[in-house]
Design a protein around this motif. Structure first.
Motif, PDB file in Angstrom:
ATOM      1  N   GLU A 367       5.005   5.367  12.389  1.00  0.00           N
ATOM      2  CA  GLU A 367       5.486   4.565  13.503  1.00  0.00           C
ATOM      3  C   GLU A 367       5.020   3.115  13.362  1.00  0.00           C
ATOM      4  O   GLU A 367       5.750   2.173  13.686  1.00  0.00           O
ATOM      5  N   ARG A 368       3.812   2.919  12.854  1.00  0.00           N
ATOM      6  CA  ARG A 368       3.321   1.566  12.636  1.00  0.00           C
ATOM      7  C   ARG A 368       4.168   0.847  11.588  1.00  0.00           C
ATOM      8  O   ARG A 368       4.424  -0.356  11.693  1.00  0.00           O
ATOM      9  N   ALA A 409       2.620   2.388  -4.663  1.00  0.00           N
ATOM     10  CA  ALA A 409       1.727   1.580  -3.833  1.00  0.00           C
ATOM     11  C   ALA A 409       2.319   1.344  -2.446  1.00  0.00           C
ATOM     12  O   ALA A 409       1.608   1.380  -1.432  1.00  0.00           O
ATOM     13  N   VAL A 410       3.635   1.119  -2.372  1.00  0.00           N
ATOM     14  CA  VAL A 410       4.283   0.912  -1.077  1.00  0.00           C
ATOM     15  C   VAL A 410       4.241   2.190  -0.251  1.00  0.00           C
ATOM     16  O   VAL A 410       3.943   2.171   0.952  1.00  0.00           O
ATOM     17  N   ALA A 411       4.542   3.325  -0.905  1.00  0.00           N
ATOM     18  CA  ALA A 411       4.500   4.609  -0.196  1.00  0.00           C
ATOM     19  C   ALA A 411       3.101   4.874   0.347  1.00  0.00           C
ATOM     20  O   ALA A 411       2.936   5.333   1.487  1.00  0.00           O
ATOM     21  N   LYS A 412       2.090   4.572  -0.442  1.00  0.00           N
ATOM     22  CA  LYS A 412       0.706   4.778   0.000  1.00  0.00           C
ATOM     23  C   LYS A 412       0.397   3.916   1.218  1.00  0.00           C
ATOM     24  O   LYS A 412      -0.284   4.357   2.154  1.00  0.00           O
ATOM     25  N   SER A 413       0.902   2.682   1.236  1.00  0.00           N
ATOM     26  CA  SER A 413       0.691   1.803   2.387  1.00  0.00           C
ATOM     27  C   SER A 413       1.331   2.376   3.645  1.00  0.00           C
ATOM     28  O   SER A 413       0.760   2.311   4.729  1.00  0.00           O
ATOM     29  N   ILE A 414       2.521   2.938   3.481  1.00  0.00           N
ATOM     30  CA  ILE A 414       3.222   3.528   4.625  1.00  0.00           C
ATOM     31  C   ILE A 414       2.472   4.752   5.138  1.00  0.00           C
ATOM     32  O   ILE A 414       2.256   4.910   6.339  1.00  0.00           O
ATOM     33  N   PHE A 415       2.057   5.612   4.216  1.00  0.00           N
ATOM     34  CA  PHE A 415       1.422   6.870   4.600  1.00  0.00           C
ATOM     35  C   PHE A 415       0.053   6.659   5.242  1.00  0.00           C
ATOM     36  O   PHE A 415      -0.314   7.371   6.175  1.00  0.00           O
ATOM     37  N   LEU A 416      -0.724   5.699   4.713  1.00  0.00           N
ATOM     38  CA  LEU A 416      -2.112   5.535   5.148  1.00  0.00           C
ATOM     39  C   LEU A 416      -2.308   4.388   6.133  1.00  0.00           C
ATOM     40  O   LEU A 416      -3.407   4.207   6.656  1.00  0.00           O
ATOM     41  N   GLY A 417      -1.267   3.595   6.371  1.00  0.00           N
ATOM     42  CA  GLY A 417      -1.398   2.485   7.313  1.00  0.00           C
ATOM     43  C   GLY A 417      -2.247   1.340   6.790  1.00  0.00           C
ATOM     44  O   GLY A 417      -2.816   0.574   7.572  1.00  0.00           O
ATOM     45  N   PRO A 419      -2.793  -2.241   4.179  1.00  0.00           N
ATOM     46  CA  PRO A 419      -1.947  -3.397   3.842  1.00  0.00           C
ATOM     47  C   PRO A 419      -0.954  -3.076   2.732  1.00  0.00           C
ATOM     48  O   PRO A 419      -1.266  -2.337   1.790  1.00  0.00           O
ATOM     49  N   TYR A 420       0.235  -3.640   2.863  1.00  0.00           N
ATOM     50  CA  TYR A 420       1.243  -3.475   1.818  1.00  0.00           C
ATOM     51  C   TYR A 420       0.772  -4.195   0.556  1.00  0.00           C
ATOM     52  O   TYR A 420       0.028  -5.170   0.620  1.00  0.00           O
ATOM     53  N   TYR A 450       3.984  -7.571   5.620  1.00  0.00           N
ATOM     54  CA  TYR A 450       2.860  -7.854   4.713  1.00  0.00           C
ATOM     55  C   TYR A 450       1.856  -8.809   5.362  1.00  0.00           C
ATOM     56  O   TYR A 450       0.644  -8.550   5.368  1.00  0.00           O
ATOM     57  N   LEU A 451       2.349  -9.910   5.904  1.00  0.00           N
ATOM     58  CA  LEU A 451       1.457 -10.933   6.471  1.00  0.00           C
ATOM     59  C   LEU A 451       0.722 -10.411   7.703  1.00  0.00           C
ATOM     60  O   LEU A 451      -0.464 -10.703   7.903  1.00  0.00           O
ATOM     61  N   ASN A 452       1.392  -9.625   8.513  1.00  0.00           N
ATOM     62  CA  ASN A 452       0.742  -9.122   9.722  1.00  0.00           C
ATOM     63  C   ASN A 452      -0.333  -8.083   9.410  1.00  0.00           C
ATOM     64  O   ASN A 452      -1.369  -8.043  10.073  1.00  0.00           O
ATOM     65  N   ARG A 453      -0.099  -7.244   8.406  1.00  0.00           N
ATOM     66  CA  ARG A 453      -1.131  -6.258   8.046  1.00  0.00           C
ATOM     67  C   ARG A 453      -2.311  -6.938   7.356  1.00  0.00           C
ATOM     68  O   ARG A 453      -3.456  -6.542   7.546  1.00  0.00           O
ATOM     69  N   LEU A 454      -1.995  -7.942   6.562  1.00  0.00           N
ATOM     70  CA  LEU A 454      -3.069  -8.645   5.867  1.00  0.00           C
ATOM     71  C   LEU A 454      -3.853  -9.529   6.835  1.00  0.00           C
ATOM     72  O   LEU A 454      -5.083  -9.504   6.887  1.00  0.00           O
TER      73      LEU A 454
END
Length: 583
Positions: A367-368, A409-417, A419-420, A450-454
């Motif tokens: 959802e995030r 790497a993108v999938a991991k970012s989605i799954f774990l919340g 940074p992209y 990307y910018l918001n997570r970072l």
């Protein structure tokens, strides 16, 4: 942990093949009578997929032919391979000899199958249908098969599976109950010292080897998820092979069957990224778990169901994950969600990724991702842009040549919340530059996410739509560039400054903006002659933004370049600019 989760999935499903058996697609049936006389060929399934039957599990390894019981591929059952059609026309003697060698190998496979069939038929002399298959071969039934009207279809699909059916029966010969009992008692092999099964925790006679599993890019006959090389440093305390990690036959059969089920063709519990294959499943079989499995498959964008409405599907996926994370779709606190990443290897299947989270935590992370990727969309027919495939296509040339490891790497970012990846962001910037400032919605969403997570250096977070309170120099320069481009288009019917100046303006604003601001004065004068109100509209926007820019920066680092493009995108999609929708 992984094996126990797979074992539990087997028990959760309840409809998987029992120990020693497996579901296999069979495309052709040889229909014979009880005396072994050939009647006809029958095609099962369609031209792509055969019909699934529950048959005795077959394991093949090495160079020696190892036939399956009363079913196998065309080479084993019909003594036919594609080389037989080519050898007659081959003029080159060396090539012809090679084809003849392949034909001889195929014949050896057929001989091994017939010997195995007769061996098993002798074990069960009361089973007439087993003897009928033996009689079929003894009577030269293969010659009659080649005269059947369906034989040309067989020649075109020489790798599919074939079995036998007694005329008037409803079950194929390979489903005979005595074969199931044989499967349950077979492969016991040498008795080993009783050990505690590492999966169930119960006393067992452990298996020495595990069943191979085929994955994309790996050995066609399959590789093992659990394997030990004897005398290669993996043995301990005098134990060999899987006795180093003891497991019962039933437990081994359960986890390999579960894995094969999720890796099967048409499965909605897998997706592929590069040479990695990922499988995923929930520990429970309740409504929330099933919807989460289906939702993740749809989100990753690898479905072949072309008739579905992608917009409605993505929206439905978001509703599911939002309902789970918010608690409106109830989940059990003990329910878990698993993702297993596999890669082909020479000796065995390599585990490259493993994730175990609660259903609620995983849904919250997904959802995030939806929330982070959300951005203003003023198109008449909005399209989904959250799927992994869409994201990768947006940052590559024509959706190809993806940077190695980027999908994972993108999938991991989605799954774990988390940074992209930086590579996703930098690739996005490069594609925008390479395509003369083409900031399509997916690219804007990627940069924002990307910018918001970072959120480096405590920079102000990017909003979904235009943020007039954002004073970041890059963001303001992007907004100003959009206004100047709009003014030029309104005055001249063209927006040449984007192709000529955008790339430079996004990296070295102080070197470019004096020039395009000077040009804008000419554009304003021309527009004011015919459309005074529109000219004032653009001029007021320009003055509003200029008042917030103290000095144009000499350079913008990559993060602020992304903010430049986002400021440009937001300004172009601002609702106040309805009069310039033609831009």
């Amino acid at each position: 942990m992984i094996l126990k989760a797979l074992y539990d999935y087997y028990n959760r499903c309840g409809d998987l093949a029992p120990t020693g058996m497996e579901y296999k697609e069979i495309s052709f049936l040889v229909v014979i009578d009880e005396k072994g006389n050939f009647k006809r060929l029958e095609q099962r399934g369609d031209d792509k997929n055969g019909q699934k039957f529950l048959v005795m599990k077959g394991v093949r390894s090495g160079k020696t032919p190892k036939p399956y019981l009363f079913w196998d591929n065309v080479e084993y059952v019909f003594d036919y391979c594609k080389e037989q059609a080519d050898v007659q026309e081959e003029a080159d003697e060396a090539a012809k000899k090679k084809l003849e060698e392949e034909i001889a190998k195929t014949h050896a496979k057929n001989v091994a199958l017939i010997e195995k069939i007769k061996e098993v038929a002798n074990l069960f002399p009361e089973e007439k249908e087993l003897r009928a298959v033996c009689d079929f071969y003894d009577k030269g039934g293969l010659d009659a098969v080649r005269e059947d009207s369906l034989w040309p279809n067989v020649e075109k699909r020489s790798t599919v599976n074939v079995s036998f059916l007694i005329e008037g029966h409803t079950k194929i010969v390979a489903e005979n109950p005595c074969l199931r009992s044989l499967a349950e008692s077979s492969n016991q092999g040498k008795k080993h010292k009783q050990s505690v099964c590492l999966i169930t925790g119960e006393e067992c006679d452990p298996v020495a080897t595990t069943t191979p599993t085929a994955i994309a890019g790996g050995n066609p006959s399959g590789s093992r998820l659990v394997a030990f090389q004897t005398n290669k440093g993996y043995d301990s305390y005098g134990k060999s092979q899987c006795l180093n990690a003891p497991m019962s036959k039933d437990a081994e059969a359960a986890f390999t069957t579960a894995l094969n089920r999720m890796l099967a063709k048409g499965s909605h519990n897998k997706f592929k990224l590069g040479n990695r294959t990922f499988v995923f499943w929930a520990s429970s079989d309740d409504e929330a778990s099933r919807k989460m499995e289906d939702g993740l498959f749809d989100l990753l964008g690898f479905t072949d169901e072309r008739d579905d409405d992608p917009n409605a599907k993505i929206e439905e996926v978001r509703k599911v994950f939002k309902a789970i994370s918010s608690g409106s779709l109830k989940t059990n606190l003990d329910d878990r969600f698993y993702i297993l990443g596999l890669a082909p290897n020479v000796a065995r299947i390599a585990v490259v990724y493993w994730s175990e989270t609660s259903l609620n935590e995983f849904a919250t992370n997904i959802e995030r991702h939806f929330s982070d990727m959300e951005i203003v969309d003023n198109r008449k027919e909005p399209k989904p842009y959250m799927g992994l495939r869409n994201m990768l296509s947006a940052v590559t040339l024509s959706g190809s040549n993806v940077t190695p490891n980027l999908p994972e790497a993108v999938a991991k970012s989605i799954f774990l919340g988390i940074p992209y990846p930086y590579t996703l962001f930098s690739s996005c910037i490069r594609r925008i530059r390479a395509e003369s400032g083409d900031i399509r919605i997916t690219r804007a969403a990627i940069m924002k996410a990307y910018l918001n997570r970072l959120n480096d250096n405590n920079q102000k977070k990017i909003t979904i739509m235009l943020d007039k309170q954002n004073l970041n120099p890059g963001y303001l320069c992007g907004r100003l560039f959009a206004v100047l481009e709009g003014l030029q288009f309104a005055a001249n019917g063209q927006d040449t400054i984007r192709a000529s100046y955008m790339n430079a303006a996004s990296s070295t604003p102080s070197a470019v903006f004096p020039t395009i601001l000077k040009l804008s004065n000419s554009h304003y004068s021309k527009l004011a002659k015919d459309k005074k109100g529109l000219a004032i509209f653009f001029d007021n926007q320009k003055k509003e933004i200029m008042a917030m820019i103290q000095d144009f920066p000499d350079t913008l680092e990559l993060g602020d370049q992304g903010r430049f493009f986002l400021g440009y995108y937001h300004q172009k999609n601002e609702k106040a600019n309805k009069e310039t929708d033609q831009l």
